[in-house]
Design a protein around this motif. Structure first.
Motif, PDB file in Angstrom:
ATOM      1  N   ALA A   1       4.721  -8.964   1.406  1.00 55.46           N
ATOM      2  CA  ALA A   1       3.381  -8.808   1.952  1.00 55.46           C
ATOM      3  C   ALA A   1       3.509  -8.619   3.456  1.00 55.46           C
ATOM      4  O   ALA A   1       4.130  -9.442   4.140  1.00 55.46           O
ATOM      5  CB  ALA A   1       2.514 -10.027   1.640  1.00 55.46           C
ATOM      6  N   VAL A   2       2.978  -7.526   3.948  1.00 59.30           N
ATOM      7  CA  VAL A   2       2.950  -7.253   5.377  1.00 59.30           C
ATOM      8  C   VAL A   2       1.480  -7.113   5.774  1.00 59.30           C
ATOM      9  O   VAL A   2       0.783  -6.228   5.262  1.00 59.30           O
ATOM     10  CB  VAL A   2       3.732  -5.978   5.738  1.00 59.30           C
ATOM     11  N   ASP A   3       1.049  -7.988   6.661  1.00 65.45           N
ATOM     12  CA  ASP A   3      -0.349  -8.006   7.081  1.00 65.45           C
ATOM     13  C   ASP A   3      -1.257  -8.152   5.849  1.00 65.45           C
ATOM     14  O   ASP A   3      -1.092  -9.089   5.092  1.00 65.45           O
ATOM     15  CB  ASP A   3      -0.677  -6.763   7.903  1.00 65.45           C
ATOM     16  N   ASP A   4      -2.145  -7.217   5.646  1.00 71.77           N
ATOM     17  CA  ASP A   4      -3.109  -7.384   4.558  1.00 71.77           C
ATOM     18  C   ASP A   4      -2.715  -6.624   3.308  1.00 71.77           C
ATOM     19  O   ASP A   4      -3.538  -6.413   2.430  1.00 71.77           O
ATOM     20  CB  ASP A   4      -4.497  -6.931   5.009  1.00 71.77           C
ATOM     21  N   THR A   5      -1.472  -6.175   3.226  1.00 71.17           N
ATOM     22  CA  THR A   5      -1.063  -5.314   2.133  1.00 71.17           C
ATOM     23  C   THR A   5       0.120  -5.930   1.399  1.00 71.17           C
ATOM     24  O   THR A   5       1.058  -6.406   2.032  1.00 71.17           O
ATOM     25  CB  THR A   5      -0.677  -3.917   2.653  1.00 71.17           C
ATOM     26  N   LEU A   6       0.027  -5.910   0.094  1.00 71.09           N
ATOM     27  CA  LEU A   6       1.112  -6.380  -0.759  1.00 71.09           C
ATOM     28  C   LEU A   6       1.858  -5.161  -1.288  1.00 71.09           C
ATOM     29  O   LEU A   6       1.232  -4.202  -1.749  1.00 71.09           O
ATOM     30  CB  LEU A   6       0.557  -7.212  -1.915  1.00 71.09           C
ATOM     31  N   PHE A   7       3.173  -5.208  -1.184  1.00 68.58           N
ATOM     32  CA  PHE A   7       3.990  -4.086  -1.621  1.00 68.58           C
ATOM     33  C   PHE A   7       4.827  -4.508  -2.815  1.00 68.58           C
ATOM     34  O   PHE A   7       5.299  -5.637  -2.892  1.00 68.58           O
ATOM     35  CB  PHE A   7       4.917  -3.607  -0.498  1.00 68.58           C
ATOM     36  N   GLY A   8       5.009  -3.580  -3.711  1.00 70.67           N
ATOM     37  CA  GLY A   8       5.882  -3.804  -4.852  1.00 70.67           C
ATOM     38  C   GLY A   8       6.266  -2.467  -5.432  1.00 70.67           C
ATOM     39  O   GLY A   8       5.629  -1.453  -5.132  1.00 70.67           O
ATOM     40  N   HIS A   9       7.292  -2.474  -6.251  1.00 68.89           N
ATOM     41  CA  HIS A   9       7.663  -1.199  -6.866  1.00 68.89           C
ATOM     42  C   HIS A   9       6.669  -0.851  -7.970  1.00 68.89           C
ATOM     43  O   HIS A   9       6.025   0.174  -7.924  1.00 68.89           O
ATOM     44  CB  HIS A   9       9.069  -1.273  -7.424  1.00 68.89           C
ATOM     45  N   ALA A  10       6.551  -1.714  -8.944  1.00 74.59           N
ATOM     46  CA  ALA A  10       5.566  -1.475 -10.000  1.00 74.59           C
ATOM     47  C   ALA A  10       4.340  -2.352  -9.825  1.00 74.59           C
ATOM     48  O   ALA A  10       3.302  -2.070 -10.404  1.00 74.59           O
ATOM     49  CB  ALA A  10       6.193  -1.727 -11.374  1.00 74.59           C
ATOM     50  N   GLY A  11       4.460  -3.409  -9.051  1.00 69.51           N
ATOM     51  CA  GLY A  11       3.326  -4.297  -8.844  1.00 69.51           C
ATOM     52  C   GLY A  11       3.612  -5.671  -9.409  1.00 69.51           C
ATOM     53  O   GLY A  11       4.117  -5.809 -10.514  1.00 69.51           O
ATOM     54  N   ALA A  12       3.312  -6.675  -8.626  1.00 67.04           N
ATOM     55  CA  ALA A  12       3.526  -8.035  -9.102  1.00 67.04           C
ATOM     56  C   ALA A  12       2.489  -8.374 -10.167  1.00 67.04           C
ATOM     57  O   ALA A  12       1.350  -7.943 -10.103  1.00 67.04           O
ATOM     58  CB  ALA A  12       3.435  -9.025  -7.944  1.00 67.04           C
ATOM     59  N   ILE A  13       2.918  -9.129 -11.103  1.00 69.49           N
ATOM     60  CA  ILE A  13       2.053  -9.495 -12.217  1.00 69.49           C
ATOM     61  C   ILE A  13       1.856 -11.000 -12.182  1.00 69.49           C
ATOM     62  O   ILE A  13       2.819 -11.756 -12.216  1.00 69.49           O
ATOM     63  CB  ILE A  13       2.699  -9.087 -13.554  1.00 69.49           C
ATOM     64  N   PRO A  14       0.635 -11.473 -12.090  1.00 73.71           N
ATOM     65  CA  PRO A  14       0.421 -12.921 -12.014  1.00 73.71           C
ATOM     66  C   PRO A  14       0.943 -13.660 -13.234  1.00 73.71           C
ATOM     67  O   PRO A  14       1.538 -14.722 -13.117  1.00 73.71           O
ATOM     68  CB  PRO A  14      -1.094 -13.044 -11.891  1.00 73.71           C
ATOM     69  N   THR A  15       0.712 -13.098 -14.415  1.00 71.40           N
ATOM     70  CA  THR A  15       1.175 -13.812 -15.602  1.00 71.40           C
ATOM     71  C   THR A  15       2.689 -13.904 -15.624  1.00 71.40           C
ATOM     72  O   THR A  15       3.263 -14.905 -16.038  1.00 71.40           O
ATOM     73  CB  THR A  15       0.692 -13.081 -16.857  1.00 71.40           C
ATOM     74  N   TRP A  16       3.341 -12.866 -15.159  1.00 70.57           N
ATOM     75  CA  TRP A  16       4.798 -12.906 -15.097  1.00 70.57           C
ATOM     76  C   TRP A  16       5.247 -13.941 -14.079  1.00 70.57           C
ATOM     77  O   TRP A  16       6.210 -14.669 -14.296  1.00 70.57           O
ATOM     78  CB  TRP A  16       5.315 -11.525 -14.711  1.00 70.57           C
ATOM     79  N   LEU A  17       4.530 -14.020 -12.966  1.00 76.66           N
ATOM     80  CA  LEU A  17       4.916 -14.990 -11.946  1.00 76.66           C
ATOM     81  C   LEU A  17       4.631 -16.414 -12.409  1.00 76.66           C
ATOM     82  O   LEU A  17       5.391 -17.323 -12.123  1.00 76.66           O
ATOM     83  CB  LEU A  17       4.159 -14.706 -10.651  1.00 76.66           C
TER      84      LEU A  17
END
Lengths: 343, 315
Positions: B88-104
């Protein structure tokens, strides 16, 4: 059954000519069955065909001419014997329409498969099935992660076969380390040493007013990567590189560079305090992978990234107001109101 | 970011390695390891390479790739030193496919940092760090290890939950529900990551910066090629940046995408202080045509992100 009713209507509408035409369709069938089927009557019939062929109050209609011989097309067929054993039934109705139904189903299946392939091709991403079909026996002695934790996908076990046994991670590591000495200290230095370091690695604030530049999946294309970075104003190429090729698009030389590392050598970071993020997938599918990794390392070193987690965030909140005033770039200085500017 | 194709290389899955990349890797391995590639290519040593090499030259290339990209190898260590699973940089979250809350959630509390740390250690060839708050990421300590965890098709490296238009097209009416589900998952992701950032900051305010005043409000992902140009969804809060700009990703009838970059510039928010809010501008530079910039809209988020809130109110 629907096809059969359609045939009934057609025979009623068009008269004996259609029946004769239908009858000519199946001489082979009639010949093959006509050995014991005297007078064109069906020798045996299934329960369904019996119900369909002899309606209780139907007109005298030879339901279709296929199973009855040509000679009996105009005569009334004998009703099948009620005591005919159903087990010895011959699929008479299926003899005419069964292959068409099967062919139609096959066509539908082929069309569905083609549509599925078309949809997959539109996305351009081949789906790699990570899950074996349920109940697939795995090789004995292979630890299957799906058995212990079914939430996760299996790894090598998915692709394992008799002639392609899965490797062990220990074997892979031993093989990799067999190439030459690694520096364990240098490798371990990249690992965040504490939980707070990991948090600092994950959650960052860029410098006040600085840009954040994001570039998507490179997939081994050095020229396109170079163009995207140049368009984002974080990369310039050395003049020697620029003079050698088309000045309008110096990145074309990256595609045909003999040494993939030369692009990294010619790269100059012009993003100042910007933060560069790439969304992964710079490997595979293309021809330049090591060169792109070297390019990313070169840009990161020039941008002052260091080894990742340590020196990425130069300043965090709260920011001293005096410091902020000194370092504020010109392009984002906002106009003050007239009353204040006149003071 | 670490993508699924980097993960495949590290795991020895060479399904998408092209001839140029084979020779390039072999040359790099020869430079790094003093031409020991030929000597190490003993018969039988490559029984686990996927797909199985068919020629001696390909076996040598596969061995070079394995040496470079296996955990602890030089390229894998370089990858782990600079790339992360989620950031997460500033107000933006970066990921390749996207973080998944259920997975986390399955991995335990404060997990995005843990996943990053465990991945970095795995790529460096080092044992998992001791400070991991969960044992799931430790291989042999009650968990399958971060390598197996990352290979989940529902994880932050492989998922298609943020792919936009579904790959398997169904009823057209159902697309609205797909978009709703995508945005609901996005809001949950952003809320979870913001809460994790706040917890990390409160636990160690000296070293971990505070999250932006309005939390994370945007996620940028790649992974699934979009046709023609990058797309955005959920009122600009989800930006799918992959345009298949590699020439090898050219689609029949569409070709490869334009060179694409996203620029996040301070929006000049309240006060003189940089409050961390950034405006997104899409840069697409088609060679031969003038550079085009497309503003990616993002409405001002006045509400506090809350997972209990109805996602339709957030949009």
């Amino acid at each position: 059954m629907k096809l059969k009713r359609l045939s009934l209507r057609r025979s009623v509408r068009e008269g004996p000519a259609a029946l004769a035409g239908d009858a000519n369709d199946g001489p082979a069938v009639a010949a093959s069955r006509g050995a014991d089927g005297a007078a064109g009557s069906p020798p045996v019939a299934s329960a369904d065909d019996t119900f369909e062929a002899s309606p209780p109050a139907g007109p005298p209609e030879p339901f279709n001419g296929t199973s009855s011989g040509p000679a009996s097309s105009s005569t009334l067929p004998e009703p099948p014997p009620l005591h005919a054993p159903a087990a010895a039934a011959t699929p008479r109705g299926g003899g005419k329409f069964g292959w068409r139904v099967v062919a139609a189903a096959l066509l539908v299946a082929l069309a569905a498969l083609a549509m599925h392939r078309l949809q997959r091709n539109r996305t351009g991403e081949e789906e790699v099935s990570l899950r074996p079909p349920p109940g697939t026996p795995l090789r004995p002695g292979v630890a299957d992660p799906t058995q212990a934790t079914p939430f996760y996908a299996p790894s090598f076990a998915t692709y394992a076969s008799a002639d392609n046994p899965p490797p062990s991670l220990a074997a892979l590591r031993a093989l990799a380390h067999g190439f030459g000495p690694l520096d364990p200290a240098a490798a371990a230095a990249a690992v965040p040493p504490s939980a707070s370091a990991a948090d600092r690695l994950t959650f960052r604030r860029s410098a006040p007013g600085a840009r954040v530049v994001v570039v998507p999946d490179f997939h081994g294309d050095a020229a396109q990567t170079c163009r995207a970075l140049v368009a984002a104003r974080v990369l310039e190429l050395e003049p020697s590189w620029t003079d050698a090729v088309d000045p309008a698009d110096p990145c074309t030389a990256a595609a045909s560079a003999p040494d993939p590392l030369s692009l990294a050598a010619a790269a100059r970071w012009t993003g100042r305090d910007a933060t560069l993020v790439h969304t992964g997938d710079f490997t595979d599918r293309g021809d330049v992978v090591v060169g792109l990794l070297a390019l990313l390392r070169s840009l990161g070193d020039q941008a002052g990234d260091g080894r990742g987690w340590g020196r990425r965030c130069p300043r965090t909140h709260p920011v001293a107001p005096s410091d902020l005033n000194q370092r504020r770039p010109v392009y984002r200085r906002r106009k003050r109101p007239e009353a204040q500017s006149s003071l | 970011m670490i993508g699924n194709h980097e993960l495949m290389l590290v795991r020895g899955q060479h399904h998408y390695v092209e001839p140029g990349a084979w020779s390039e890797g072999t040359a790099a391995a020869s430079d790094l390891f003093a031409a020991s590639v030929e000597a190490a290519a003993a018969p039988g040593a490559l029984s686990g390479i996927l797909p199985a090499p068919t020629t001696p030259a390909r076996a040598r290339d596969a061995l070079a790739h394995l040496a470079l990209w296996s955990p602890g190898g030089p390229l894998a260590a370089e990858l782990g030193a600079r790339s992360l699973i989620g950031v997460a940089v500033d107000d933006t979250l970066f990921g390749h496919a996207g973080a998944i809350p259920t997975w986390l959630v399955k991995l335990g509390p404060r997990t995005l940092s843990d996943v990053n740390a465990a991945t970095s250690a795995w790529l460096a060839g080092a044992p998992p760090p001791d400070y991991l708050s969960t044992d799931v990421l430790r291989r042999g300590a009650g968990g399958p290890g971060v390598e197996v965890a990352l290979s989940s098709p529902y994880g932050p490296v492989w998922t298609r939950a943020f792919a936009g238009r579904p790959v398997t097209r169904g009823n057209e009416v159902g697309l609205d529900y797909v978009a709703e589900a995508e945005c609901a998952l996005l809001h949950a992701t952003l809320a979870e990551a913001t809460a994790e950032w706040a917890r990390a900051h409160l636990a160690n305010p000296a070293s971990v910066p505070p999250p932006p005043a309005r939390g994370l409000r945007r996620m940028v992902v790649g992974h699934t090629p979009q046709l023609g140009r990058a797309t955005s969804g959920c009122e600009g809060r989800l930006i799918r940046l992959d345009t298949a700009m590699s020439a090898k990703m050219a689609l029949p009838g569409f070709g490869s995408g334009p060179p694409t970059a996203l620029e996040l510039v301070w929006s000049g928010g309240v006060g003189d202080d940089d409050d961390g809010l950034r405006d997104a501008t899409l840069i697409q530079n088609q060679v031969g045509t003038p550079q085009t910039k497309i503003e990616v809209p993002l409405e001002e988020a006045r509400v506090v992100i809350d997972t209990r809130r109805d996602p339709s109110e957030l949009r």
